[in-house]
Design a protein around this motif. Structure first.
Motif, mmCIF file in Angstrom:
data_model
loop_
_atom_site.group_PDB
_atom_site.id
_atom_site.type_symbol
_atom_site.label_atom_id
_atom_site.label_comp_id
_atom_site.label_asym_id
_atom_site.label_seq_id
_atom_site.Cartn_x
_atom_site.Cartn_y
_atom_site.Cartn_z
ATOM 1 N N ALA A 111 0.831 -1.207 0.000
ATOM 2 C CA ALA A 111 0.000 0.000 0.000
ATOM 3 C C ALA A 111 0.865 1.257 0.000
ATOM 4 N N HIS A 112 2.113 1.111 0.451
ATOM 5 C CA HIS A 112 3.076 2.224 0.462
ATOM 6 C C HIS A 112 4.120 2.036 -0.634
ATOM 7 N N ASP A 113 3.765 1.260 -1.664
ATOM 8 C CA ASP A 113 4.687 0.951 -2.769
ATOM 9 C C ASP A 113 5.956 0.274 -2.272
ATOM 10 N N GLY A 114 5.840 -0.480 -1.195
ATOM 11 C CA GLY A 114 6.974 -1.210 -0.645
ATOM 12 C C GLY A 114 6.964 -2.659 -1.067
ATOM 13 N N GLY A 115 7.736 -3.451 -0.352
ATOM 14 C CA GLY A 115 7.818 -4.866 -0.659
ATOM 15 C C GLY A 115 8.170 -5.670 0.574
ATOM 16 N N LEU A 116 7.938 -6.964 0.478
ATOM 17 C CA LEU A 116 8.237 -7.865 1.573
ATOM 18 C C LEU A 116 8.704 -9.181 0.974
ATOM 19 N N ALA A 117 9.853 -9.653 1.414
ATOM 20 C CA ALA A 117 10.388 -10.938 0.974
ATOM 21 C C ALA A 117 10.543 -11.833 2.195
ATOM 22 N N LEU A 118 10.368 -13.134 1.994
ATOM 23 C CA LEU A 118 10.482 -14.099 3.086
ATOM 24 C C LEU A 118 11.733 -14.950 2.919
ATOM 25 N N VAL A 119 12.350 -15.280 4.041
ATOM 26 C CA VAL A 119 13.426 -16.260 4.077
ATOM 27 C C VAL A 119 12.836 -17.501 4.737
ATOM 28 N N VAL A 120 12.692 -18.559 3.933
ATOM 29 C CA VAL A 120 12.031 -19.784 4.399
ATOM 30 C C VAL A 120 12.853 -20.997 3.960
ATOM 31 N N PRO A 121 13.790 -21.429 4.792
ATOM 32 C CA PRO A 121 14.595 -22.581 4.412
ATOM 33 C C PRO A 121 13.980 -23.946 4.767
ATOM 34 N N LYS A 122 12.965 -23.952 5.619
ATOM 35 C CA LYS A 122 12.422 -25.231 6.101
ATOM 36 C C LYS A 122 11.261 -25.712 5.235
ATOM 37 N N GLU A 123 11.337 -26.968 4.855
ATOM 38 C CA GLU A 123 10.325 -27.569 3.996
ATOM 39 C C GLU A 123 8.947 -27.563 4.645
ATOM 40 N N SER A 124 8.870 -27.721 5.965
ATOM 41 C CA SER A 124 7.567 -27.751 6.645
ATOM 42 C C SER A 124 6.801 -26.444 6.437
ATOM 43 N N VAL A 125 7.504 -25.319 6.454
ATOM 44 C CA VAL A 125 6.863 -24.016 6.253
ATOM 45 C C VAL A 125 6.580 -23.791 4.770
ATOM 46 N N LEU A 126 7.512 -24.176 3.912
ATOM 47 C CA LEU A 126 7.281 -24.057 2.469
ATOM 48 C C LEU A 126 6.058 -24.856 2.042
ATOM 49 N N LYS A 127 5.870 -26.014 2.645
ATOM 50 C CA LYS A 127 4.718 -26.862 2.319
ATOM 51 C C LYS A 127 3.409 -26.131 2.610
ATOM 52 N N VAL A 128 3.329 -25.470 3.753
ATOM 53 C CA VAL A 128 2.126 -24.712 4.106
ATOM 54 C C VAL A 128 1.899 -23.573 3.109
#
Length: 126
Positions: A75-92
């Motif tokens: 909404a403020h022309d920003g961005g958000l990136a995630l660091v997700v190395p674990k398969e359990s979280v990637l699966k969700v």
């Protein structure tokens, strides 16, 4: 169970790294994270890398915190990136379809580089 062990640091003039503490992002740890993310946006920090390296479990509350933050930043022309190395979280993230909404990386450096390339062009020489 930890509920407020989240930290942040400003990596550049524009990009903030938020490290999510504990090993679960749920109804106990989500609200303090939401407060931190909202506070950062209120202070003009619209580009964030959220580091979920320690997270093994995420539920709908945790997902809601991340989606809400993504919406606020955009909404403020920003961005958000995630660091997700674990398969359990990637699966969700895959099951919920959210893997298509977030830029996701294994480590912090490429996430920062991604936001730097796609962030505001306010620096000299850009």
């Amino acid at each position: 169970m930890e509920s407020g062990d989240h930290t942040y640091e400003h990596l550049t003039e524009d990009i903030t790294l938020v490290r999510v503490g504990g090993n679960e992002l749920d109804e106990y740890t989500g609200p303090p994270l939401r407060e931190l993310l909202v506070d950062l946006v209120n202070r003009g920090r619209f580009y964030m890398v959220v580091d979920l390296t320690t997270i093994n479990y995420i539920n709908s509350t945790g997902l809601g915190v991340l989606v809400g933050s993504l919406r606020r930043n955009r909404a403020h022309d920003g961005g958000l990136a995630l660091v997700v190395p674990k398969e359990s979280v990637l699966k969700v993230l895959r099951i919920t379809g959210l893997i298509k909404r977030f830029p996701i990386f294994d480590t912090v450096d490429p996430a920062v580089e991604h936001l730097g390339r796609n962030g505001p062009k306010t620096h000299v020489g850009q």
